[in-house]
Design an enzyme around this catalytic site. Structure first.
Site, short mmCIF file in Angstrom:
data_model
loop_
_atom_site.label_atom_id
_atom_site.label_comp_id
_atom_site.label_asym_id
_atom_site.label_seq_id
_atom_site.Cartn_x
_atom_site.Cartn_y
_atom_site.Cartn_z
N ASP A 97 1.15 -1.09 -0.13
CA ASP A 97 -0.03 -0.03 -0.04
C ASP A 97 0.96 1.40 -0.02
O ASP A 97 1.71 1.52 0.78
CB ASP A 97 -0.67 -0.07 1.28
CG ASP A 97 -1.95 -1.09 1.27
OD1 ASP A 97 -2.66 -1.22 -0.05
OD2 ASP A 97 -2.36 -1.63 2.06
N ASP A 149 -9.96 -5.97 -1.42
CA ASP A 149 -8.97 -5.38 -0.48
C ASP A 149 -9.82 -4.30 0.59
O ASP A 149 -10.64 -3.33 0.23
CB ASP A 149 -8.30 -4.30 -1.27
CG ASP A 149 -7.07 -3.84 -0.55
OD1 ASP A 149 -6.76 -4.30 0.70
OD2 ASP A 149 -6.47 -2.76 -1.00
C1 DX5 Z 1 -6.42 0.31 2.57
C2 DX5 Z 1 -5.34 -0.51 1.98
C3 DX5 Z 1 -5.53 -2.03 2.29
C4 DX5 Z 1 -5.24 -2.16 3.86
C5 DX5 Z 1 -5.99 -3.56 4.08
O1 DX5 Z 1 -6.33 1.80 2.14
O2 DX5 Z 1 -5.42 -0.46 0.57
O3 DX5 Z 1 -4.75 -2.84 1.45
O4 DX5 Z 1 -4.07 -2.34 3.88
O5 DX5 Z 1 -6.19 -3.85 5.53
P1 DX5 Z 1 -7.17 -4.64 6.37
O6 DX5 Z 1 -7.07 -5.89 5.69
O7 DX5 Z 1 -6.76 -4.45 7.80
O8 DX5 Z 1 -8.59 -3.86 5.98
ZN ZN Z 2 -4.32 -2.07 -0.62
#
Ligand code: DX5
Ligand code: ZN
Length: 221
Positions: A34, A166
């Site tokens: 990310d 995601d």
């Molecule tokens: C959110 C990111 C995701 C996040 C997912 O802005 O793009 O990839 O890291 O985190 P979880 O799985 O904890 O929701």
């Molecule tokens: Zn992400």
């Protein structure tokens, strides 16, 4: 379509990035990094300065939650998947050419509030579509199940497209996403907040095992 868990890494320094890559690399094919610029979303993560000489025992996809993603992509050569946000792209030709020159592949991410109609004209350009099931910016948020309706429509229109979800993905939510049509599951907290990383990944896969069964009576799991 092959079901896959892709650990998402949202961190602010390279040392932690490398620690997390090392923790998951033995168990997966690909990781999801990310990247946030504090402009497209109200948070900032590691950026280009942290991406040189990443370990080669795993593949990378970069989730660009930034303005002007082409400026980053053009400086990151390699066979990576570049997930750019539909909402951030001003000129598709510029983005496509940056991805091509870098030797990567294009993926398109879209926010929960973005309509499917605004995405559809661009799907053919992409190797993969990333359906955000949280508003991008932070990990640990609650899964937005409403996005599943868009995933189902997309899956009907594009039976072979790679569709990744995601945000808020874990053992309680992955099943719904896969039934809707997702085949790639990005997850951060459901993996990194657990003691046993391998078990956390296996548990997510186990939770979607029967998502493709036609009915309870015809369960193949
Ligand atoms: C959110 C990111 C995701 C996040 C997912 O802005 O793009 O990839 O890291 O985190 P979880 O799985 O904890 O929701
Ligand atoms: Zn992400």
């Amino acid at each position: 379509m092959s079901l896959e868990v892709i650990p998402a890494i949202l961190v602010k320094d390279r040392a932690e990035l490398l620690r997390r890559i090392a923790a998951v690399a033995p168990h997966v094919r690909m990781v999801h990094i990310d990247v946030m610029d504090n402009k497209f979303v109200p948070n900032k993560t590691v950026g280009l300065e942290s991406f040189s000489d990443l370990p080669k025992n795993v593949l990378y996809e970069f989730h660009w939650m930034v303005e002007n993603p082409e400026e980053y992509i053009s400086k990151l050569p390699g066979a990576h998947i570049h997930l750019v946000h539909l909402e951030a792209v001003k000129n598709w030709e510029v983005v496509e050419s940056a991805v091509k020159k870098a030797g990567g592949k294009l993926g398109i991410a879209f926010n929960p509030a973005t309509s499917l109609d605004s995405l559809l004209p661009f799907v053919k350009k992409a190797e993969r579509v990333l359906a955000m099931t949280v508003v991008p910016g932070f990990d640990g948020q609650k899964y937005i199940a409403d996005v599943e309706a868009k995933i189902s429509k997309l899956r009907t229109l594009y039976p072979k497209l790679e569709i990744e979800v995601d945000g808020g993905i874990g053992t309680q939510t992955a099943f719904g996403a896969v039934v809707a049509g997702a085949d790639k599951l990005a997850a951060a907290s459901a993996i990194f907040a657990k003691e046993d990383i391998k078990k956390a990944i296996d548990d997510i896969l186990e939770s979607v095992k029967c998502a493709g069964c036609p009915s309870y009576a015809e369960c193949k799991g």
